[in-house]
Enzyme design. Structure first.
Site, mmCIF file in Angstrom:
data_model
loop_
_atom_site.group_PDB
_atom_site.id
_atom_site.type_symbol
_atom_site.label_atom_id
_atom_site.label_comp_id
_atom_site.label_asym_id
_atom_site.label_seq_id
_atom_site.Cartn_x
_atom_site.Cartn_y
_atom_site.Cartn_z
ATOM 1 N N ASP A 8 0.948 -0.927 -0.088
ATOM 2 C CA ASP A 8 -0.076 0.025 0.002
ATOM 3 C C ASP A 8 0.868 1.238 0.047
ATOM 4 O O ASP A 8 2.126 1.126 0.155
ATOM 5 C CB ASP A 8 -0.999 -0.132 1.277
ATOM 6 C CG ASP A 8 -1.882 1.178 1.501
ATOM 7 O OD1 ASP A 8 -2.279 1.607 0.579
ATOM 8 O OD2 ASP A 8 -1.766 1.867 2.447
ATOM 9 N N LEU A 9 0.445 2.389 -0.388
ATOM 10 C CA LEU A 9 1.167 3.540 -0.288
ATOM 11 C C LEU A 9 1.231 4.639 0.897
ATOM 12 O O LEU A 9 1.892 4.742 1.902
ATOM 13 C CB LEU A 9 0.894 4.369 -1.780
ATOM 14 C CG LEU A 9 1.714 5.756 -1.862
ATOM 15 C CD1 LEU A 9 3.190 5.543 -1.731
ATOM 16 C CD2 LEU A 9 1.548 6.230 -3.277
ATOM 17 N N ASP A 10 -0.072 5.181 1.034
ATOM 18 C CA ASP A 10 -0.302 6.261 2.057
ATOM 19 C C ASP A 10 -0.287 5.538 3.506
ATOM 20 O O ASP A 10 -1.055 4.531 3.649
ATOM 21 C CB ASP A 10 -1.709 6.635 1.625
ATOM 22 C CG ASP A 10 -1.637 7.642 0.353
ATOM 23 O OD1 ASP A 10 -0.695 8.308 0.073
ATOM 24 O OD2 ASP A 10 -2.890 7.771 -0.156
ATOM 25 N N THR A 16 0.933 10.401 3.832
ATOM 26 C CA THR A 16 0.124 11.367 3.259
ATOM 27 C C THR A 16 -1.108 11.729 3.767
ATOM 28 O O THR A 16 -1.748 12.534 3.373
ATOM 29 C CB THR A 16 -0.205 11.109 1.568
ATOM 30 O OG1 THR A 16 -0.379 9.674 1.828
ATOM 31 C CG2 THR A 16 1.056 11.292 0.693
ATOM 32 N N LYS A 44 -8.846 6.790 5.707
ATOM 33 C CA LYS A 44 -7.551 5.913 5.253
ATOM 34 C C LYS A 44 -7.798 4.863 4.700
ATOM 35 O O LYS A 44 -8.837 3.939 4.945
ATOM 36 C CB LYS A 44 -6.955 5.593 6.646
ATOM 37 C CG LYS A 44 -5.942 6.586 7.379
ATOM 38 C CD LYS A 44 -5.271 5.955 8.661
ATOM 39 C CE LYS A 44 -4.431 7.265 9.209
ATOM 40 N NZ LYS A 44 -3.816 6.331 10.615
ATOM 41 N N SER A 113 -2.245 0.927 -4.267
ATOM 42 C CA SER A 113 -2.797 1.764 -3.509
ATOM 43 C C SER A 113 -4.139 2.339 -4.220
ATOM 44 O O SER A 113 -4.371 2.481 -5.379
ATOM 45 C CB SER A 113 -1.683 2.943 -3.795
ATOM 46 O OG SER A 113 -2.283 4.381 -3.257
ATOM 47 N N ALA A 114 -5.042 2.955 -3.329
ATOM 48 C CA ALA A 114 -6.445 3.257 -3.774
ATOM 49 C C ALA A 114 -6.205 4.537 -4.443
ATOM 50 O O ALA A 114 -7.260 5.221 -4.985
ATOM 51 C CB ALA A 114 -7.398 3.438 -2.467
ATOM 52 N N LYS A 144 -10.799 -1.597 -1.789
ATOM 53 C CA LYS A 144 -10.562 -2.203 -0.767
ATOM 54 C C LYS A 144 -11.960 -1.831 0.171
ATOM 55 O O LYS A 144 -12.359 -0.791 0.144
ATOM 56 C CB LYS A 144 -9.365 -1.751 0.041
ATOM 57 C CG LYS A 144 -8.129 -1.983 -0.771
ATOM 58 C CD LYS A 144 -6.896 -1.175 -0.126
ATOM 59 C CE LYS A 144 -5.849 -0.788 -1.174
ATOM 60 N NZ LYS A 144 -4.801 -0.136 -0.583
ATOM 61 N N GLU A 168 0.057 -3.429 4.690
ATOM 62 C CA GLU A 168 -1.056 -2.246 4.656
ATOM 63 C C GLU A 168 -0.984 -1.657 6.135
ATOM 64 O O GLU A 168 -0.853 -2.123 6.953
ATOM 65 C CB GLU A 168 -2.558 -3.020 4.417
ATOM 66 C CG GLU A 168 -2.896 -3.063 3.101
ATOM 67 C CD GLU A 168 -3.686 -1.704 2.846
ATOM 68 O OE1 GLU A 168 -3.649 -0.845 3.651
ATOM 69 O OE2 GLU A 168 -4.190 -1.163 1.684
ATOM 70 N N ASP A 169 -1.678 -0.488 6.197
ATOM 71 C CA ASP A 169 -1.825 0.289 7.196
ATOM 72 C C ASP A 169 -3.325 0.361 7.672
ATOM 73 O O ASP A 169 -3.528 0.796 8.864
ATOM 74 C CB ASP A 169 -1.428 1.682 7.127
ATOM 75 C CG ASP A 169 -1.911 2.681 6.234
ATOM 76 O OD1 ASP A 169 -2.225 2.241 5.087
ATOM 77 O OD2 ASP A 169 -2.198 3.896 6.637
HETATM 78 P P1 B16 Z 1 -6.665 9.877 -4.287
HETATM 79 P P2 B16 Z 1 -3.680 4.075 0.161
HETATM 80 C C1 B16 Z 1 -5.475 6.000 -0.220
HETATM 81 O O1 B16 Z 1 -4.119 5.441 -0.529
HETATM 82 C C2 B16 Z 1 -5.641 6.888 1.113
HETATM 83 O O2 B16 Z 1 -5.135 6.016 2.217
HETATM 84 C C3 B16 Z 1 -6.898 7.662 0.990
HETATM 85 O O3 B16 Z 1 -6.925 8.501 2.428
HETATM 86 C C4 B16 Z 1 -7.086 8.344 -0.112
HETATM 87 O O4 B16 Z 1 -8.683 8.865 -0.098
HETATM 88 C C5 B16 Z 1 -7.328 7.374 -1.377
HETATM 89 O O5 B16 Z 1 -6.031 6.810 -1.388
HETATM 90 C C6 B16 Z 1 -7.475 7.963 -2.561
HETATM 91 O O6 B16 Z 1 -6.706 8.848 -3.017
HETATM 92 O O7 B16 Z 1 -7.740 11.010 -3.957
HETATM 93 O O8 B16 Z 1 -5.257 10.397 -4.362
HETATM 94 O O9 B16 Z 1 -7.124 9.022 -5.398
HETATM 95 O O10 B16 Z 1 -3.732 4.120 1.545
HETATM 96 O O11 B16 Z 1 -4.706 3.059 -0.680
HETATM 97 O O12 B16 Z 1 -2.378 4.054 -0.572
HETATM 98 MG MG MG Z 2 -3.021 3.032 3.306
#
Ligand code: B16
Ligand code: MG
Length: 214
Positions: A8-10, A16, A44, A113-114, A144, A168-169
């Site tokens: 996962d990224l964030d 972030t 998150k 990552s989402a 997810k 994942e976090d």
């Molecule tokens: P965006 P992850 C997620 O990333 C974030 O945790 C979440 O807070 C955010 O809303 C989502 O990405 C969408 O991001 O608006 O940049 O498409 O934790 O899956 O890496």
């Molecule tokens: Mg995350």
């Protein structure tokens, strides 16, 4: 034995959550909706429109689908502007070593990552070239906790899910990893991530030797 690591990224490679918070806070202030850090915790790992819907639970009126799209797009423009200032020093400690160890051990490396901004962020962090595959969140049907994004990455890497480990976090992310038939490493709070096979306080605590043999 494990043949791929899927990150996962964030919250795993960089922090972030705060940047997302600032962007959502600016939007919420503009439309006069209450928003705070506790509500931000619920965002998150949640995709952009679903995040907006959580924020709008506090709104005094309802917003049409078209208005929601405009609000989500506006928030994203604030976020994209903010992440232009991201640099390699924003990587969590240990990421560089974990990626090097994984490469050394012959593991494939993927990103699930989402965030639709994931590629831009990896580029700013200086690690985009170290991934064999980066999922396109916009092309994933079910977010997810559905397993789709992890299965997409495993397929692209050519590794069966049973030989992949997800990192994942977010609790929804751990659920997604397990639903994909993979082992899950949780990064963060052991109580919040109780479903994970292993929980580490941060990515710096990840020792590949412990993982690859299992
Ligand atoms: P965006 P992850 C997620 O990333 C974030 O945790 C979440 O807070 C955010 O809303 C989502 O990405 C969408 O991001 O608006 O940049 O498409 O934790 O899956 O890496
Ligand atoms: Mg995350």
């Amino acid at each position: 034995a494990a043949r791929a690591l899927i990150f996962d990224l964030d919250g795993v490679l960089t922090d972030t959550a705060h940047t997302h918070y600032e962007a959502w806070k600016q939007l919420a202030d503009e439309i006069g909706v209450y928003f705070d850090r506790d509500i931000n915790e619920r965002l998150k790992g949640v995709d952009r429109l679903a995040s907006l819907r959580i924020i709008l639970e506090r709104a005094e009126r309802s917003y049409s689908a078209e208005e929601q799209l405009e609000l989500a797009t506006r928030k994203n423009s604030y976020y994209v502007e903010a992440i232009q200032r991201t640099s390699p020093k924003d990587l969590f400690a240990g990421v560089d070593r974990v990626l090097a160890d994984a490469r050394q051990a012959g593991l494939k490396i993927g990103l699930a990552s989402a965030s639709r901004n994931a590629r831009t962020l990896l580029d700013k962090l200086g690690i985009v070239d170290r991934f064999d595959y980066i999922a396109d969140a916009g092309a994933i049907r079910h977010a997810k906790p559905a397993p789709d994004i992890f299965l997409d990455v495993a397929a692209a890497l050519g590794v069966p899910p049973s030989h992949c480990i997800g990192v994942e976090d977010a609790a929804a992310g751990i659920t997604a990893i397990h639903a994909a038939g993979m082992a899950a490493i949780g990064i963060g709070d052991a109580r919040a991530l109780a479903q994970a096979d292993v929980v580490l306080p941060d990515i710096a605590a990840l020792r590949l030797g412990d993982v690859v043999s299992s």
